[in-house]
Structure formats: C-alpha cells, structure tokens
Write a protein that holds these residues in place. Sequence first.
Motif, PDB file in Angstrom:
ATOM      1  N   ASP A  97       0.832  -1.194   0.000  1.00 43.66           N
ATOM      2  CA  ASP A  97       0.000   0.000   0.000  1.00 43.66           C
ATOM      3  C   ASP A  97       0.873   1.252   0.000  1.00 43.66           C
ATOM      4  N   ARG A  98       0.550   2.189  -0.890  1.00 44.90           N
ATOM      5  CA  ARG A  98       1.221   3.484  -1.046  1.00 44.90           C
ATOM      6  C   ARG A  98       2.589   3.366  -1.726  1.00 44.90           C
ATOM      7  N   GLU A  99       2.887   2.208  -2.286  1.00 44.21           N
ATOM      8  CA  GLU A  99       4.097   2.065  -3.102  1.00 44.21           C
ATOM      9  C   GLU A  99       3.887   2.772  -4.436  1.00 44.21           C
ATOM     10  N   LEU A 100       4.971   3.263  -5.019  1.00 43.66           N
ATOM     11  CA  LEU A 100       4.923   3.903  -6.330  1.00 43.66           C
ATOM     12  C   LEU A 100       5.498   2.948  -7.370  1.00 43.66           C
ATOM     13  N   VAL A 101       4.779   2.790  -8.489  1.00 41.40           N
ATOM     14  CA  VAL A 101       5.199   1.889  -9.554  1.00 41.40           C
ATOM     15  C   VAL A 101       5.158   2.616 -10.888  1.00 41.40           C
ATOM     16  N   ARG A 102       5.714   1.965 -11.904  1.00 41.47           N
ATOM     17  CA  ARG A 102       5.600   2.456 -13.276  1.00 41.47           C
ATOM     18  C   ARG A 102       4.585   1.606 -14.032  1.00 41.47           C
ATOM     19  N   VAL A 103       3.907   2.252 -14.983  1.00 36.15           N
ATOM     20  CA  VAL A 103       2.865   1.581 -15.756  1.00 36.15           C
ATOM     21  C   VAL A 103       3.081   1.871 -17.233  1.00 36.15           C
ATOM     22  N   ARG A 104       3.045   0.811 -18.053  1.00 36.01           N
ATOM     23  CA  ARG A 104       3.217   0.946 -19.504  1.00 36.01           C
ATOM     24  C   ARG A 104       1.863   0.794 -20.185  1.00 36.01           C
ATOM     25  N   THR A 105       1.530   1.742 -21.052  1.00 34.06           N
ATOM     26  CA  THR A 105       0.278   1.650 -21.792  1.00 34.06           C
ATOM     27  C   THR A 105       0.491   0.850 -23.069  1.00 34.06           C
ATOM     28  N   GLU A 106      -0.608   0.544 -23.732  1.00 41.02           N
ATOM     29  CA  GLU A 106      -0.564  -0.207 -24.983  1.00 41.02           C
ATOM     30  C   GLU A 106      -1.088   0.677 -26.112  1.00 41.02           C
ATOM     31  N   GLY A 107      -0.949   0.234 -27.352  1.00 45.15           N
ATOM     32  CA  GLY A 107      -1.492   0.973 -28.480  1.00 45.15           C
ATOM     33  C   GLY A 107      -0.471   1.861 -29.170  1.00 45.15           C
ATOM     34  N   LEU A 108      -0.929   2.628 -30.160  1.00 47.05           N
ATOM     35  CA  LEU A 108      -0.044   3.434 -31.000  1.00 47.05           C
ATOM     36  C   LEU A 108       0.597   4.592 -30.245  1.00 47.05           C
ATOM     37  N   ARG A 109      -0.087   5.124 -29.223  1.00 45.51           N
ATOM     38  CA  ARG A 109       0.438   6.275 -28.486  1.00 45.51           C
ATOM     39  C   ARG A 109       0.950   5.841 -27.111  1.00 45.51           C
ATOM     40  N   ARG A 110       1.568   4.683 -27.069  1.00 43.35           N
ATOM     41  CA  ARG A 110       1.982   4.110 -25.789  1.00 43.35           C
ATOM     42  C   ARG A 110       2.966   5.022 -25.060  1.00 43.35           C
ATOM     43  N   VAL A 111       2.803   5.077 -23.758  1.00 41.90           N
ATOM     44  CA  VAL A 111       3.680   5.859 -22.892  1.00 41.90           C
ATOM     45  C   VAL A 111       3.945   5.042 -21.628  1.00 41.90           C
ATOM     46  N   VAL A 112       4.888   5.516 -20.830  1.00 40.98           N
ATOM     47  CA  VAL A 112       5.119   4.954 -19.505  1.00 40.98           C
ATOM     48  C   VAL A 112       4.763   6.027 -18.479  1.00 40.98           C
ATOM     49  N   PHE A 113       3.807   5.708 -17.608  1.00 42.61           N
ATOM     50  CA  PHE A 113       3.465   6.593 -16.509  1.00 42.61           C
ATOM     51  C   PHE A 113       4.352   6.239 -15.317  1.00 42.61           C
ATOM     52  N   ASP A 114       5.090   7.228 -14.833  1.00 42.99           N
ATOM     53  CA  ASP A 114       5.948   7.017 -13.674  1.00 42.99           C
ATOM     54  C   ASP A 114       5.202   7.447 -12.410  1.00 42.99           C
ATOM     55  N   ARG A 115       5.653   6.957 -11.260  1.00 48.47           N
ATOM     56  CA  ARG A 115       5.128   7.380  -9.954  1.00 48.47           C
ATOM     57  C   ARG A 115       3.609   7.216  -9.882  1.00 48.47           C
ATOM     58  N   VAL A 116       3.158   6.014 -10.163  1.00 47.02           N
ATOM     59  CA  VAL A 116       1.743   5.661 -10.026  1.00 47.02           C
ATOM     60  C   VAL A 116       1.542   5.093  -8.621  1.00 47.02           C
ATOM     61  N   LEU A 117       0.629   5.681  -7.865  1.00 51.30           N
ATOM     62  CA  LEU A 117       0.410   5.282  -6.478  1.00 51.30           C
ATOM     63  C   LEU A 117      -0.425   4.012  -6.407  1.00 51.30           C
ATOM     64  N   VAL A 118       0.021   3.047  -5.609  1.00 50.42           N
ATOM     65  CA  VAL A 118      -0.741   1.820  -5.373  1.00 50.42           C
ATOM     66  C   VAL A 118      -1.525   1.976  -4.082  1.00 50.42           C
ATOM     67  N   ARG A 119      -2.843   1.801  -4.168  1.00 52.07           N
ATOM     68  CA  ARG A 119      -3.696   1.802  -2.977  1.00 52.07           C
ATOM     69  C   ARG A 119      -4.230   0.381  -2.803  1.00 52.07           C
ATOM     70  N   VAL A 120      -4.002  -0.190  -1.641  1.00 54.91           N
ATOM     71  CA  VAL A 120      -4.347  -1.592  -1.405  1.00 54.91           C
ATOM     72  C   VAL A 120      -5.469  -1.686  -0.381  1.00 54.91           C
ATOM     73  N   SER A 121      -6.486  -2.478  -0.714  1.00 51.83           N
ATOM     74  CA  SER A 121      -7.573  -2.745   0.220  1.00 51.83           C
ATOM     75  C   SER A 121      -8.283  -4.030  -0.199  1.00 51.83           C
ATOM     76  N   PRO A 122      -8.750  -4.835   0.758  1.00 52.66           N
ATOM     77  CA  PRO A 122      -9.541  -6.019   0.409  1.00 52.66           C
ATOM     78  C   PRO A 122     -10.838  -5.661  -0.304  1.00 52.66           C
ATOM     79  N   ALA A 123     -11.300  -4.407  -0.130  1.00 53.91           N
ATOM     80  CA  ALA A 123     -12.584  -3.995  -0.707  1.00 53.91           C
ATOM     81  C   ALA A 123     -12.458  -3.508  -2.148  1.00 53.91           C
ATOM     82  N   TYR A 124     -11.240  -3.313  -2.637  1.00 54.00           N
ATOM     83  CA  TYR A 124     -11.069  -2.713  -3.960  1.00 54.00           C
ATOM     84  C   TYR A 124     -11.274  -3.724  -5.083  1.00 54.00           C
ATOM     85  N   ARG A 125     -11.684  -3.200  -6.230  1.00 55.45           N
ATOM     86  CA  ARG A 125     -11.673  -3.916  -7.502  1.00 55.45           C
ATOM     87  C   ARG A 125     -10.505  -3.368  -8.306  1.00 55.45           C
ATOM     88  N   LEU A 126      -9.717  -4.233  -8.949  1.00 53.24           N
ATOM     89  CA  LEU A 126      -8.499  -3.814  -9.634  1.00 53.24           C
ATOM     90  C   LEU A 126      -8.816  -2.826 -10.759  1.00 53.24           C
TER      91      LEU A 126
END
Length: 203
Positions: A148-177
């Motif tokens: 919870d509250r870790e920062l990760v990188r995320v890669r998009t797909e498609g023709l305009r793909r980018v990498v989003f840096d510093r994406v916050l992870v929020r963790v809870s048993p109640a969440y849907r991904l």
Amino acid sequence: MAQVQRRQAAEREILRVPVGVSARHVHLAPEHVEALFGPGYSLTPIRELQPGQYAAKECVTVVGPRGVLQNVRVLGPPRGQTQVEISRTDSYLLGIDPPVRDSGDLSGTPGAVLVGPRGAINLEEGVILAWRHIHMPADVAERWGLKDRELVRVRTEGLRRVVFDRVLVRVSPAYRLEIHIDTDEANAAGLKNGDHVQVIIDD
C-alpha cells in the motif's frame, strides 16, 4: 523477499490492469450536500465505481476566477471534507493552479465556488489534480509483492503508448483492480475506459 515475489510473479504472467478514466468530479461533505441540494437531501447512486463508491445523479457547477465548469458529477458517499478533482486543462479554464495530490491531502490547495440547485458554497481549499493511482485488491498486491502506497511504473498499450511514472498503489480487500487516470493523461496516451495497462515489475 518482495523482489523474489515480484520475480516469481513476473515469470508467471503480466500484471495487466483495467483503465478507469476519471473525469472531473466532486466529493461532498454531508453539510455541503444539504447546502447545495437542500436540507435532508441524500445523493442518488446511478453507477458503482468501486465497492461502496458510486457516481451520483447529482451535478454541480464549479466557478473559478476566470471560468466555469458546468455539470460536474458528484461522487458518493459523502466524505468528511469536500474535494474537487479536475484536470490540468480544466484548471486553465477556471483560472486556478491546483497541485497534484493524493485524495484527501487538501491542506494548502486552492478553493472554488460550488453552485447547486438550492444554494452555493465558497470552498477555501479542496481543488486538486488527482495523483494517478491503482485500486488494488489485497490478494493481488500480495501475489505481486506490492505494498500500500508504493509507487510503480505503468506501460500503456497501443499506437500512443507511454510509460506513466510514480503511479500510487492503494491496497484494500474492498477494492476492484483498476487504474484511475484523468482525462488529460488518458487523451495523451490514447486510452479509454476498459483498456488495459501493464504494471512494470522491477527485480
């Protein structure tokens, strides 16, 4: 240990996360629901967003020094403090300069005027650009060695793909991904609701 878990998970599959594009919206404190919509008023859910969280039928107008945003959706249930989440493009129209903040971190942020069908309120603070984040169920986080509250990188797909840096992870048993990004970020990467992005798992 976390690195071992991540490596093992990466060898099994790729962690792909559905996209939820978060358009401008408002979270209202209970007293502000009544101020804008009338005494004793209750929000009307029309669509679930996350378990226990919903888009309401109600909308408000957000007024800034230079412009106005009409039909801004209210999300429920009511919260302890009113919060307005907009995009950078919206901020130019309103004439304010909100910081990028995690939800609920409102100290020192700019305010705005909110107008509803039964009244108006003058917020001294509460307008932010939401930090892009992933709602992650606890079992998924454990499987991938994420916290919870870790920062990760995320890669998009498609023709305009980018990498989003510093994406916050929020963790809870109640969440849907789901990853939440604003409209500016979605448009820049050519993303829409229901697309998928890949979490980059570093060794």
